[in-house]
Design a protein around this motif. Structure first.
Motif, PDB file in Angstrom:
ATOM      1  N   PHE A   1     -38.619  80.985  10.280  1.00 58.13           N
ATOM      2  CA  PHE A   1     -37.884  80.083  11.158  1.00 58.13           C
ATOM      3  C   PHE A   1     -38.036  80.516  12.611  1.00 58.13           C
ATOM      4  CE2 PHE A   1     -35.543  80.024   7.117  1.00 58.13           C
ATOM      5  CZ  PHE A   1     -35.493  78.667   6.859  1.00 58.13           C
ATOM      6  N   VAL A   2     -38.258  79.528  13.483  1.00 58.14           N
ATOM      7  CA  VAL A   2     -38.219  79.741  14.932  1.00 58.14           C
ATOM      8  C   VAL A   2     -37.345  78.642  15.510  1.00 58.14           C
ATOM      9  CG1 VAL A   2     -39.526  79.995  17.068  1.00 58.14           C
ATOM     10  CG2 VAL A   2     -40.591  80.625  14.885  1.00 58.14           C
ATOM     11  N   PHE A   3     -36.269  79.033  16.204  1.00 57.72           N
ATOM     12  CA  PHE A   3     -35.327  78.061  16.746  1.00 57.72           C
ATOM     13  C   PHE A   3     -35.383  78.045  18.269  1.00 57.72           C
ATOM     14  CE2 PHE A   3     -33.492  79.416  12.656  1.00 57.72           C
ATOM     15  CZ  PHE A   3     -33.369  78.186  12.026  1.00 57.72           C
ATOM     16  N   GLN A   4     -34.759  77.012  18.844  1.00 57.61           N
ATOM     17  CA  GLN A   4     -34.693  76.909  20.296  1.00 57.61           C
ATOM     18  C   GLN A   4     -33.959  78.119  20.880  1.00 57.61           C
ATOM     19  OE1 GLN A   4     -33.361  73.087  21.680  1.00 57.61           O
ATOM     20  NE2 GLN A   4     -32.877  73.817  23.720  1.00 57.61           N
ATOM     21  N   SER A   5     -32.849  78.510  20.254  1.00 58.25           N
ATOM     22  CA  SER A   5     -32.166  79.747  20.606  1.00 58.25           C
ATOM     23  C   SER A   5     -32.800  80.870  19.806  1.00 58.25           C
ATOM     24  CB  SER A   5     -30.671  79.643  20.290  1.00 58.25           C
ATOM     25  OG  SER A   5     -30.081  78.599  21.042  1.00 58.25           O
ATOM     26  N   PHE A   6     -33.010  82.003  20.429  1.00 60.11           N
ATOM     27  CA  PHE A   6     -33.874  83.025  19.850  1.00 60.11           C
ATOM     28  C   PHE A   6     -33.248  83.743  18.653  1.00 60.11           C
ATOM     29  CE2 PHE A   6     -34.403  83.239  24.625  1.00 60.11           C
ATOM     30  CZ  PHE A   6     -35.337  82.208  24.656  1.00 60.11           C
ATOM     31  N   HIS A   7     -31.905  83.837  18.623  1.00 64.38           N
ATOM     32  CA  HIS A   7     -31.202  84.462  17.502  1.00 64.38           C
ATOM     33  C   HIS A   7     -31.666  85.894  17.259  1.00 64.38           C
ATOM     34  CE1 HIS A   7     -29.150  80.768  16.635  1.00 64.38           C
ATOM     35  NE2 HIS A   7     -30.249  80.132  16.283  1.00 64.38           N
ATOM     36  N   LEU A   8     -31.776  86.677  18.333  1.00 65.24           N
ATOM     37  CA  LEU A   8     -32.105  88.093  18.201  1.00 65.24           C
ATOM     38  C   LEU A   8     -30.823  88.912  18.242  1.00 65.24           C
ATOM     39  CD1 LEU A   8     -35.156  88.358  20.641  1.00 65.24           C
ATOM     40  CD2 LEU A   8     -35.142  87.752  18.201  1.00 65.24           C
ATOM     41  N   LEU A   9     -30.820  90.038  17.529  1.00 60.50           N
ATOM     42  CA  LEU A   9     -29.665  90.936  17.575  1.00 60.50           C
ATOM     43  C   LEU A   9     -29.787  91.833  18.806  1.00 60.50           C
ATOM     44  CD1 LEU A   9     -29.172  91.928  13.839  1.00 60.50           C
ATOM     45  CD2 LEU A   9     -28.047  90.145  15.168  1.00 60.50           C
ATOM     46  N   PRO A  10     -28.795  91.814  19.701  1.00 60.36           N
ATOM     47  CA  PRO A  10     -28.935  92.501  20.995  1.00 60.36           C
ATOM     48  C   PRO A  10     -29.018  94.011  20.897  1.00 60.36           C
ATOM     49  CG  PRO A  10     -26.696  91.663  20.716  1.00 60.36           C
ATOM     50  CD  PRO A  10     -27.515  91.090  19.593  1.00 60.36           C
ATOM     51  N   THR A  11     -28.507  94.598  19.812  1.00 61.45           N
ATOM     52  CA  THR A  11     -28.510  96.053  19.711  1.00 61.45           C
ATOM     53  C   THR A  11     -29.796  96.601  19.099  1.00 61.45           C
ATOM     54  OG1 THR A  11     -27.418  95.933  17.553  1.00 61.45           O
ATOM     55  CG2 THR A  11     -26.001  96.129  19.505  1.00 61.45           C
ATOM     56  N   LEU A  12     -30.667  95.727  18.620  1.00 56.87           N
ATOM     57  CA  LEU A  12     -31.919  96.153  17.999  1.00 56.87           C
ATOM     58  C   LEU A  12     -33.077  96.021  18.972  1.00 56.87           C
ATOM     59  CD1 LEU A  12     -31.687  94.528  14.442  1.00 56.87           C
ATOM     60  CD2 LEU A  12     -30.842  96.762  15.207  1.00 56.87           C
TER      61      LEU A  12
ATOM     62  N   ALA B   1     -37.126  95.197  19.912  1.00 58.05           N
ATOM     63  CA  ALA B   1     -37.997  94.097  19.518  1.00 58.05           C
ATOM     64  C   ALA B   1     -38.592  94.354  18.137  1.00 58.05           C
ATOM     65  CB  ALA B   1     -39.107  93.911  20.551  1.00 58.05           C
ATOM     66  N   LEU B   2     -39.070  95.575  17.911  1.00 60.94           N
ATOM     67  CA  LEU B   2     -39.660  95.908  16.616  1.00 60.94           C
ATOM     68  C   LEU B   2     -38.637  95.772  15.496  1.00 60.94           C
ATOM     69  CD1 LEU B   2     -41.983  96.931  14.890  1.00 60.94           C
ATOM     70  CD2 LEU B   2     -41.302  99.273  15.476  1.00 60.94           C
ATOM     71  N   GLU B   3     -37.420  96.249  15.716  1.00 64.11           N
ATOM     72  CA  GLU B   3     -36.384  96.167  14.691  1.00 64.11           C
ATOM     73  C   GLU B   3     -36.000  94.721  14.414  1.00 64.11           C
ATOM     74  OE1 GLU B   3     -34.220 100.482  15.579  1.00 64.11           O
ATOM     75  OE2 GLU B   3     -33.607  98.679  16.672  1.00 64.11           O
ATOM     76  N   ASN B   4     -35.985  93.874  15.446  1.00 62.28           N
ATOM     77  CA  ASN B   4     -35.712  92.459  15.233  1.00 62.28           C
ATOM     78  C   ASN B   4     -36.824  91.797  14.433  1.00 62.28           C
ATOM     79  OD1 ASN B   4     -33.257  90.997  16.516  1.00 62.28           O
ATOM     80  ND2 ASN B   4     -33.813  92.525  18.079  1.00 62.28           N
ATOM     81  N   ILE B   5     -38.060  92.167  14.736  1.00 63.21           N
ATOM     82  CA  ILE B   5     -39.200  91.588  14.022  1.00 63.21           C
ATOM     83  C   ILE B   5     -39.156  91.926  12.540  1.00 63.21           C
ATOM     84  CG2 ILE B   5     -41.714  91.710  13.751  1.00 63.21           C
ATOM     85  CD1 ILE B   5     -41.839  92.100  16.821  1.00 63.21           C
ATOM     86  N   THR B   6     -38.852  93.157  12.218  1.00 59.45           N
ATOM     87  CA  THR B   6     -38.895  93.614  10.826  1.00 59.45           C
ATOM     88  C   THR B   6     -37.559  93.448  10.097  1.00 59.45           C
ATOM     89  OG1 THR B   6     -38.391  95.890  11.529  1.00 59.45           O
ATOM     90  CG2 THR B   6     -40.721  95.284  11.325  1.00 59.45           C
ATOM     91  N   LEU B   7     -36.554  92.877  10.758  1.00 62.64           N
ATOM     92  CA  LEU B   7     -35.232  92.735  10.145  1.00 62.64           C
ATOM     93  C   LEU B   7     -35.271  91.983   8.815  1.00 62.64           C
ATOM     94  CD1 LEU B   7     -32.200  93.238  10.334  1.00 62.64           C
ATOM     95  CD2 LEU B   7     -32.002  91.118  11.664  1.00 62.64           C
ATOM     96  N   PRO B   8     -35.978  90.840   8.688  1.00 62.05           N
ATOM     97  CA  PRO B   8     -35.991  90.149   7.386  1.00 62.05           C
ATOM     98  C   PRO B   8     -36.515  91.032   6.252  1.00 62.05           C
ATOM     99  CG  PRO B   8     -36.874  88.727   9.101  1.00 62.05           C
ATOM    100  CD  PRO B   8     -36.739  90.083   9.704  1.00 62.05           C
ATOM    101  N   LEU B   9     -37.514  91.862   6.542  1.00 60.01           N
ATOM    102  CA  LEU B   9     -38.038  92.763   5.523  1.00 60.01           C
ATOM    103  C   LEU B   9     -37.015  93.837   5.178  1.00 60.01           C
ATOM    104  CD1 LEU B   9     -41.685  93.200   6.858  1.00 60.01           C
ATOM    105  CD2 LEU B   9     -40.912  91.764   4.962  1.00 60.01           C
ATOM    106  N   ALA B  10     -36.324  94.350   6.209  1.00 64.63           N
ATOM    107  CA  ALA B  10     -35.313  95.377   5.960  1.00 64.63           C
ATOM    108  C   ALA B  10     -34.186  94.834   5.080  1.00 64.63           C
ATOM    109  CB  ALA B  10     -34.751  95.884   7.290  1.00 64.63           C
ATOM    110  N   LEU B  11     -33.775  93.591   5.345  1.00 67.05           N
ATOM    111  CA  LEU B  11     -32.708  92.984   4.548  1.00 67.05           C
ATOM    112  C   LEU B  11     -33.150  92.776   3.102  1.00 67.05           C
ATOM    113  CD1 LEU B  11     -31.345  90.343   7.092  1.00 67.05           C
ATOM    114  CD2 LEU B  11     -30.282  92.511   6.424  1.00 67.05           C
ATOM    115  N   ALA B  12     -34.454  92.569   2.920  1.00 65.08           N
ATOM    116  CA  ALA B  12     -34.986  92.383   1.574  1.00 65.08           C
ATOM    117  C   ALA B  12     -35.319  93.707   0.900  1.00 65.08           C
ATOM    118  CB  ALA B  12     -36.240  91.506   1.633  1.00 65.08           C
ATOM    119  N   GLY B  13     -35.134  94.830   1.603  1.00 60.11           N
ATOM    120  CA  GLY B  13     -35.455  96.128   1.044  1.00 60.11           C
ATOM    121  C   GLY B  13     -36.943  96.379   0.931  1.00 60.11           C
ATOM    122  N   ARG B  14     -37.725  95.748   1.819  1.00 62.68           N
ATOM    123  CA  ARG B  14     -39.180  95.890   1.778  1.00 62.68           C
ATOM    124  C   ARG B  14     -39.681  96.577   3.030  1.00 62.68           C
ATOM    125  NH1 ARG B  14     -40.588  89.799   1.458  1.00 62.68           N
ATOM    126  NH2 ARG B  14     -42.672  90.596   1.988  1.00 62.68           N
ATOM    127  N   ARG B  15     -40.717  97.351   2.878  1.00 59.05           N
ATOM    128  CA  ARG B  15     -41.357  97.983   4.020  1.00 59.05           C
ATOM    129  C   ARG B  15     -42.443  97.048   4.550  1.00 59.05           C
ATOM    130  NH1 ARG B  15     -40.654 103.257   4.915  1.00 59.05           N
ATOM    131  NH2 ARG B  15     -42.726 103.428   5.887  1.00 59.05           N
TER     132      ARG B  15
END
Length: 260
Positions: A104-115, A117-131
């Motif tokens: 998903f790519v939305f008009q609003s970026f929906h990034l977590l401010p405390t993470l 760029a790399l952590e935001n990019i890999t967040l879906p994988l982290a939530l899924a428990g995947r490297r």
């Protein structure tokens, strides 16, 4: 744009479209408040292609994308990702499908401010428990031009750079299809053009399937195909569109609205 040719594009079955709707309807409310947002829409989105969805305000283009992406339920008909019928999935299965198979790519970026760029990019994988696949991650990061910004947090990035992070996040899990809802709406023309270039590159070089809702004829002309909606129905489509062709179609909608 730099690409790493040694990294293969995401594996895809050649059979069938990446997503399709058959007789899809979406109705809100009842009685006097009843609104038909989508009226028996049937459409396919081919694998490895870039499709834009356009139409006047209230035409149902965002509703179609939300139903196709499993973000909203359908009132009648069907929506499929590959061969999976979305209405037949449990909430847990639908969540897993969106996480693993849809970007998903939305008009609003929906990034977590405390993470970062790399952590935001890999967040879906982290939530899924995947490297992450490191070589694929490097390819995606290079494609969107973020190699020098991975340690930066969103507040340290421009709007265009934040949207690049969002695009990379959508691609990193190798989804079957990426849905982009007005991805350039909050960007200046230069940053918007860059984001469109990255989406175009992800289709041409990385083998992704992208479906984008937009109101911008110039943005739509970057797609392989433009599908036009009006009053909840598909009314036309263009292949290999030029900006002036898309603009002319939109002018027809405006003229029809004034004379209707």
């Amino acid at each position: 744009m730099p690409m790493q040719a040694a990294v293969s594009a995401p594996g895809r079955s050649p059979a069938g479209p990446a997503a399709r709707a058959e007789g899809l309807s979406k109705i809100y409310g009842a009685g006097e408040t009843r609104v038909v947002a989508l009226d028996s829409v049937s459409v396919e989105f081919a694998r490895g292609r870039f499709t834009a969805i356009m139409g006047p305000s209230g035409s149902g283009k965002s509703t179609l994308m939300h139903c196709m992406a499993g973000l909203d339920t359908v009132s009648a008909g069907s929506a499929r990702i590959g061969e999976r019928e979305l209405s037949g999935l449990t909430d847990r299965q639908l969540t897993r499908l969106r996480r693993d198979s849809v970007g998903f790519v939305f008009q609003s970026f929906h990034l977590l401010p405390t993470l970062t760029a790399l952590e935001n990019i890999t967040l879906p994988l982290a939530l899924a428990g995947r490297r992450p696949d490191e070589r694929w991650l490097e390819t995606v990061v290079a494609t969107v031009g973020l190699s020098a910004r991975l340690r930066h947090r969103p507040a340290q990035l421009s709007g265009g750079q934040q949207q690049r992070v969002a695009v990379a996040r959508a691609l990193v899990s190798r989804p079957e299809i990426v849905f982009a809802d007005e991805p350039t709406g909050n960007l200046d023309s230069r940053s918007g053009s860059e984001i469109l270039g990255f989406l175009r590159e992800s289709v041409r070089e990385l083998g992704h399937t992208v479906v984008m809702v937009t109101h911008d004829p110039v943005a739509a002309a970057r797609a392989d195909r433009v599908v036009f909606l009006a009053d909840g129905r598909i009314t036309d489509e263009l292949h290999a569109p030029a900006p002036e062709d898309v603009l002319e179609r939109m002018r027809r909608f405006d003229a029809g609205a004034r004379t209707g």
